[in-house]
Design a protein around this motif. Sequence first.
Motif, PDB file in Angstrom:
ATOM      1  N   LEU A 390       0.831  -1.207   0.000  1.00 54.63           N
ATOM      2  CA  LEU A 390       0.000   0.000   0.000  1.00 54.63           C
ATOM      3  C   LEU A 390       0.864   1.255   0.000  1.00 54.63           C
ATOM      4  O   LEU A 390       0.494   2.273  -0.606  1.00 54.63           O
ATOM      5  N   GLY A 391       2.007   1.187   0.700  1.00 57.35           N
ATOM      6  CA  GLY A 391       2.907   2.341   0.699  1.00 57.35           C
ATOM      7  C   GLY A 391       3.424   2.656  -0.697  1.00 57.35           C
ATOM      8  O   GLY A 391       3.519   3.831  -1.085  1.00 57.35           O
ATOM      9  N   ALA A 392       3.733   1.618  -1.468  1.00 52.09           N
ATOM     10  CA  ALA A 392       4.206   1.833  -2.834  1.00 52.09           C
ATOM     11  C   ALA A 392       3.113   2.441  -3.704  1.00 52.09           C
ATOM     12  O   ALA A 392       3.370   3.341  -4.519  1.00 52.09           O
ATOM     13  N   VAL A 393       1.889   1.963  -3.552  1.00 55.97           N
ATOM     14  CA  VAL A 393       0.776   2.523  -4.327  1.00 55.97           C
ATOM     15  C   VAL A 393       0.498   3.968  -3.927  1.00 55.97           C
ATOM     16  O   VAL A 393       0.050   4.786  -4.748  1.00 55.97           O
ATOM     17  N   ALA A 394       0.784   4.309  -2.654  1.00 49.43           N
ATOM     18  CA  ALA A 394       0.497   5.659  -2.160  1.00 49.43           C
ATOM     19  C   ALA A 394       1.534   6.695  -2.579  1.00 49.43           C
ATOM     20  O   ALA A 394       1.295   7.901  -2.426  1.00 49.43           O
ATOM     21  N   PRO A 396       2.535   8.073  -5.443  1.00 47.99           N
ATOM     22  CA  PRO A 396       2.103   9.185  -6.313  1.00 47.99           C
ATOM     23  C   PRO A 396       1.271  10.255  -5.608  1.00 47.99           C
ATOM     24  O   PRO A 396       1.181  11.389  -6.096  1.00 47.99           O
ATOM     25  N   ALA A 397       0.648   9.922  -4.469  1.00 47.23           N
ATOM     26  CA  ALA A 397      -0.174  10.910  -3.758  1.00 47.23           C
ATOM     27  C   ALA A 397       0.646  12.110  -3.311  1.00 47.23           C
ATOM     28  O   ALA A 397       0.092  13.201  -3.093  1.00 47.23           O
ATOM     29  N   ALA A 398       1.966  11.952  -3.181  1.00 46.18           N
ATOM     30  CA  ALA A 398       2.822  13.079  -2.799  1.00 46.18           C
ATOM     31  C   ALA A 398       2.844  14.159  -3.878  1.00 46.18           C
ATOM     32  O   ALA A 398       3.185  15.314  -3.607  1.00 46.18           O
ATOM     33  N   SER A 399       2.481  13.801  -5.108  1.00 44.74           N
ATOM     34  CA  SER A 399       2.453  14.762  -6.216  1.00 44.74           C
ATOM     35  C   SER A 399       1.037  15.222  -6.539  1.00 44.74           C
ATOM     36  O   SER A 399       0.779  15.720  -7.635  1.00 44.74           O
ATOM     37  N   GLY A 565      -4.648   2.362   9.805  1.00 40.94           N
ATOM     38  CA  GLY A 565      -4.973   1.554   8.631  1.00 40.94           C
ATOM     39  C   GLY A 565      -5.824   2.320   7.637  1.00 40.94           C
ATOM     40  O   GLY A 565      -5.627   2.208   6.418  1.00 40.94           O
ATOM     41  N   PHE A 566      -6.767   3.105   8.145  1.00 35.94           N
ATOM     42  CA  PHE A 566      -7.593   3.939   7.261  1.00 35.94           C
ATOM     43  C   PHE A 566      -6.736   4.939   6.501  1.00 35.94           C
ATOM     44  O   PHE A 566      -6.898   5.128   5.286  1.00 35.94           O
ATOM     45  N   LEU A 567      -5.827   5.602   7.198  1.00 37.34           N
ATOM     46  CA  LEU A 567      -4.952   6.572   6.531  1.00 37.34           C
ATOM     47  C   LEU A 567      -4.126   5.896   5.441  1.00 37.34           C
ATOM     48  O   LEU A 567      -3.900   6.469   4.366  1.00 37.34           O
ATOM     49  N   LEU A 568      -3.697   4.675   5.694  1.00 37.71           N
ATOM     50  CA  LEU A 568      -2.898   3.949   4.708  1.00 37.71           C
ATOM     51  C   LEU A 568      -3.726   3.619   3.468  1.00 37.71           C
ATOM     52  O   LEU A 568      -3.270   3.794   2.333  1.00 37.71           O
ATOM     53  N   SER A 569      -4.957   3.171   3.669  1.00 35.81           N
ATOM     54  CA  SER A 569      -5.798   2.801   2.525  1.00 35.81           C
ATOM     55  C   SER A 569      -6.216   4.026   1.717  1.00 35.81           C
ATOM     56  O   SER A 569      -6.241   3.984   0.479  1.00 35.81           O
ATOM     57  N   VAL A 570      -6.531   5.136   2.389  1.00 31.69           N
ATOM     58  CA  VAL A 570      -6.909   6.356   1.666  1.00 31.69           C
ATOM     59  C   VAL A 570      -5.714   6.909   0.897  1.00 31.69           C
ATOM     60  O   VAL A 570      -5.856   7.365  -0.244  1.00 31.69           O
ATOM     61  N   SER A 571      -4.543   6.878   1.503  1.00 32.34           N
ATOM     62  CA  SER A 571      -3.339   7.352   0.804  1.00 32.34           C
ATOM     63  C   SER A 571      -3.073   6.513  -0.438  1.00 32.34           C
ATOM     64  O   SER A 571      -2.724   7.050  -1.506  1.00 32.34           O
ATOM     65  N   ALA A 572      -3.238   5.202  -0.324  1.00 36.24           N
ATOM     66  CA  ALA A 572      -3.031   4.331  -1.481  1.00 36.24           C
ATOM     67  C   ALA A 572      -4.059   4.615  -2.566  1.00 36.24           C
ATOM     68  O   ALA A 572      -3.725   4.643  -3.765  1.00 36.24           O
ATOM     69  N   ALA A 573      -5.315   4.848  -2.177  1.00 39.52           N
ATOM     70  CA  ALA A 573      -6.351   5.147  -3.167  1.00 39.52           C
ATOM     71  C   ALA A 573      -6.064   6.472  -3.865  1.00 39.52           C
ATOM     72  O   ALA A 573      -6.218   6.585  -5.092  1.00 39.52           O
ATOM     73  N   LEU A 574      -5.638   7.479  -3.120  1.00 40.68           N
ATOM     74  CA  LEU A 574      -5.282   8.763  -3.742  1.00 40.68           C
ATOM     75  C   LEU A 574      -4.076   8.595  -4.664  1.00 40.68           C
ATOM     76  O   LEU A 574      -4.005   9.222  -5.730  1.00 40.68           O
ATOM     77  N   GLY A 575      -3.125   7.771  -4.260  1.00 43.73           N
ATOM     78  CA  GLY A 575      -1.984   7.507  -5.133  1.00 43.73           C
ATOM     79  C   GLY A 575      -2.407   6.875  -6.440  1.00 43.73           C
ATOM     80  O   GLY A 575      -1.899   7.235  -7.514  1.00 43.73           O
ATOM     81  N   ALA A 576      -3.358   5.934  -6.375  1.00 38.69           N
ATOM     82  CA  ALA A 576      -3.851   5.310  -7.602  1.00 38.69           C
ATOM     83  C   ALA A 576      -4.577   6.321  -8.477  1.00 38.69           C
ATOM     84  O   ALA A 576      -4.445   6.303  -9.714  1.00 38.69           O
ATOM     85  N   LEU A 684     -11.537  -1.361  -1.808  1.00 40.47           N
ATOM     86  CA  LEU A 684     -10.794  -2.598  -2.097  1.00 40.47           C
ATOM     87  C   LEU A 684      -9.556  -2.700  -1.212  1.00 40.47           C
ATOM     88  O   LEU A 684      -9.303  -3.739  -0.582  1.00 40.47           O
ATOM     89  N   PHE A 685      -8.779  -1.623  -1.145  1.00 40.15           N
ATOM     90  CA  PHE A 685      -7.566  -1.629  -0.331  1.00 40.15           C
ATOM     91  C   PHE A 685      -7.896  -1.805   1.150  1.00 40.15           C
ATOM     92  O   PHE A 685      -7.238  -2.574   1.860  1.00 40.15           O
ATOM     93  N   ASP A 686      -8.896  -1.063   1.618  1.00 37.86           N
ATOM     94  CA  ASP A 686      -9.174  -1.080   3.056  1.00 37.86           C
ATOM     95  C   ASP A 686      -9.740  -2.415   3.509  1.00 37.86           C
ATOM     96  O   ASP A 686      -9.334  -2.957   4.542  1.00 37.86           O
ATOM     97  N   ALA A 687     -10.690  -2.952   2.746  1.00 40.20           N
ATOM     98  CA  ALA A 687     -11.343  -4.196   3.172  1.00 40.20           C
ATOM     99  C   ALA A 687     -10.412  -5.393   3.072  1.00 40.20           C
ATOM    100  O   ALA A 687     -10.275  -6.173   4.024  1.00 40.20           O
ATOM    101  N   PHE A 688      -9.747  -5.538   1.916  1.00 41.16           N
ATOM    102  CA  PHE A 688      -9.021  -6.781   1.667  1.00 41.16           C
ATOM    103  C   PHE A 688      -7.550  -6.732   2.066  1.00 41.16           C
ATOM    104  O   PHE A 688      -6.949  -7.784   2.287  1.00 41.16           O
ATOM    105  N   VAL A 689      -6.967  -5.554   2.166  1.00 45.17           N
ATOM    106  CA  VAL A 689      -5.566  -5.475   2.578  1.00 45.17           C
ATOM    107  C   VAL A 689      -5.458  -5.069   4.047  1.00 45.17           C
ATOM    108  O   VAL A 689      -4.799  -5.742   4.845  1.00 45.17           O
TER     109      VAL A 689
END
Length: 746
Positions: A390-394, A396-399, A565-576, A684-689
């Motif tokens: 999830l960190g890797a997917v997140a 791009p959110a830095a940009s 965990g929520f912050l991690l999943s939202v960051s990954a979704a924003l990165g995607a 998807l990220f939050d529920a299954f990961v």
Amino acid sequence: MATFLSRLGRFAFRRRGLVVLLWLLALVGVGFAASTAPPPPADTFSMPGTESQRAFDLLQEKFPAARADGAAARVVVRAPGSERITSPERRAQVRALVADLTKAPQVSTVADPFTTNAVSADGTTGYAYVTYDASALQLTDAAHDGLGRAMERARGAGLVVEAGGDAVEIDQAMSGTGEKLGILVSAVVLLLTFGSLVAAGMPLLTAVIGVGIGIGAITALGSTFGLSSTTSTLAMMIGLAVGIDYALFIVSRYRSEISEGRERADAAARAVGTAGSAVVFAGLTVIIALSGLAVVNVPMLTKMGLTAAGTVAVAVLVAITFVPALLGFAPVKVLARLDRKRYTGKPLSRRQQRKAARRAARTKPNLGARWAGLVLRHPVAVLLVGVLGLGAVAVPAASLELGLPGEGTMAPDTTQRKAYDLLSDSFGPGFNGPLTVTVEAKDAKTAAERVRTALADVPGVADVSPVTANPAGDTALVTVVPETGPTEARTEELVRSLRDAAGGLETRTGATEILVAGQTAMFIDFSRTLDDALLPYLALVVGLAFLLLMLVFRSVLVPLKAALGFLLSVSAALGAVVAVFQWGWLADLFGVDHPGPVMSTLPIFMIGVVFGLAMDYEVFLVSRMREAYVHGARPGEAVVTGFRYGGRVVSAAAIIMTSVFSGFVLEDNDFVKMIGFGLAAAVLFDAFVVRMAIVPALFALLGRSAWWLPRWLDRLLPDLDVEGERLADADGTIPGGSARERHLVG
């Protein structure tokens, strides 16, 4: 809490006719009130405290005849081929178009391009500026038809005619393909989950009734509280989502209680007492997240958040009363077909119930229990893979770059986009994003002339219009055309530099106040308002939910890991979202025509919506773990028990929500795609990961420490008995795992 809800569930089950009748009366009553209520007000958009809003209010006060809130259209005309519209034949055709536009309903004024110098330097393109005596949302179909007919006549004469502006009707009709696909997937998932048409239809029925009551109430109260027709959009989406989730959880718990041999009314009572407690607190987290939109200080978002929160409250009430009442009408038909024969006839005796409980304990562990056992045996590996993935997917959110949709981002085949491109080609890219500079002074015209001279020399300014003063002479307007397009970073820098220079210009020109506004400036202010509110909103929502979850689970670490965990999943979704819609990765796959800035409202909405759903999944899974732990199960056994009963339900709910949100990706509008893609990815990220992998891995590593709570805080917090400890039967039956499941954790 569990005792009260248990009594409520038993009452609803036994007095099912009365409960269903009351809910149907509520639905009919609200529907009647909505049908007889005055029409809802038109949408109004305001941003209190911003410079754009102050300028807008000033224009309404000082230029009332100009109708600052009135709709407008720019009808762009281009001569075919290499011809010019300044030729006698084409000039006559353009003036005929102006005459037709003047006759259209609700039109206030039409500016002839030949008298207002609205013709390009090469003479090929011009535009007629049309103003209306009503706002865009108050325009009638006749007004839109009149504009369309005038344009068609001019096209028939051989001219290229396109139109932009808020007076041009936007085709917002959704194809419906994605929604139908989402409903179909939801029905299939529910059927596979329960193995019963009745059980599969019950969550859909209760969710629709709850949303119907919520939306009906919003419509009925629209004129009283200023709730426009678009206010209910978020309420409908969230109401359906949580309505299905909550009913899923209670029906599933009822079926598990029946499988353990409990009498039907007792099973319904216990399902509402335990699962209903989780529903109540899950609903409270969603209500907190949606009500927190008031922090943004944008009235439209505040109304949307509060009405959606009200609809969630209705969904909670429906789940803990209407669902057990429906179970009373079909106490056996909600079971899988193979299980129904076992529970027909007389209720089981106490001895038969104990036998059924022992038989249920000997059953083979299901997929959820086996998955939990696998995670418990390899917690470090699962945790590292989940967090690093999830960190890797997140990344791009830095940009992340925020913006708002405009005509330049519409589909290439729309008339608004065509008009935008014609104006950019003929008058320069900045022509589509002019800035309005308002000047207040005793002699506003003189002061504005000085301001105009100074602005003409500012780098990045392509043109400055002549001064327009109001009849009182105390306010004047100057239009500034940037060299760059409305969404470009250089235009935003120009707005900032003009506003920074306003103080010095006031001193040099004698103006009392200079404000920089316009559509581009408004977009910048709106994005900045949302950006500034993001962290306070996040802190408020996560902080209040942390306290609520600490009260529910009587633990410090459980709510902490839930929030992280929520912050991690939202960051990954924003990165995607950034990778696909801003950078253009896999753009062809998702049908993204023009990658660009992410819609400003998306992060706020994602936080509110995803936080609510994420806490739903957290409460549903962990409350069952807590229940087993309180009743004596070891930490590992408690995790397996939670997944045995909750894993399948949470997976089904997540698949349903993901499929519904993914349906929006099939629509043509890039921003609709963005919302659907972002929400689907986040769920998807939050529920299954996060919930299905990272959470059990952390429980395995923390052991009993996961449920640690300081003694002084334990004494301070009220005991709400969310786990239903006081509901334990006299025979001592507890919801523990089977011997085979205990073997999974050693």
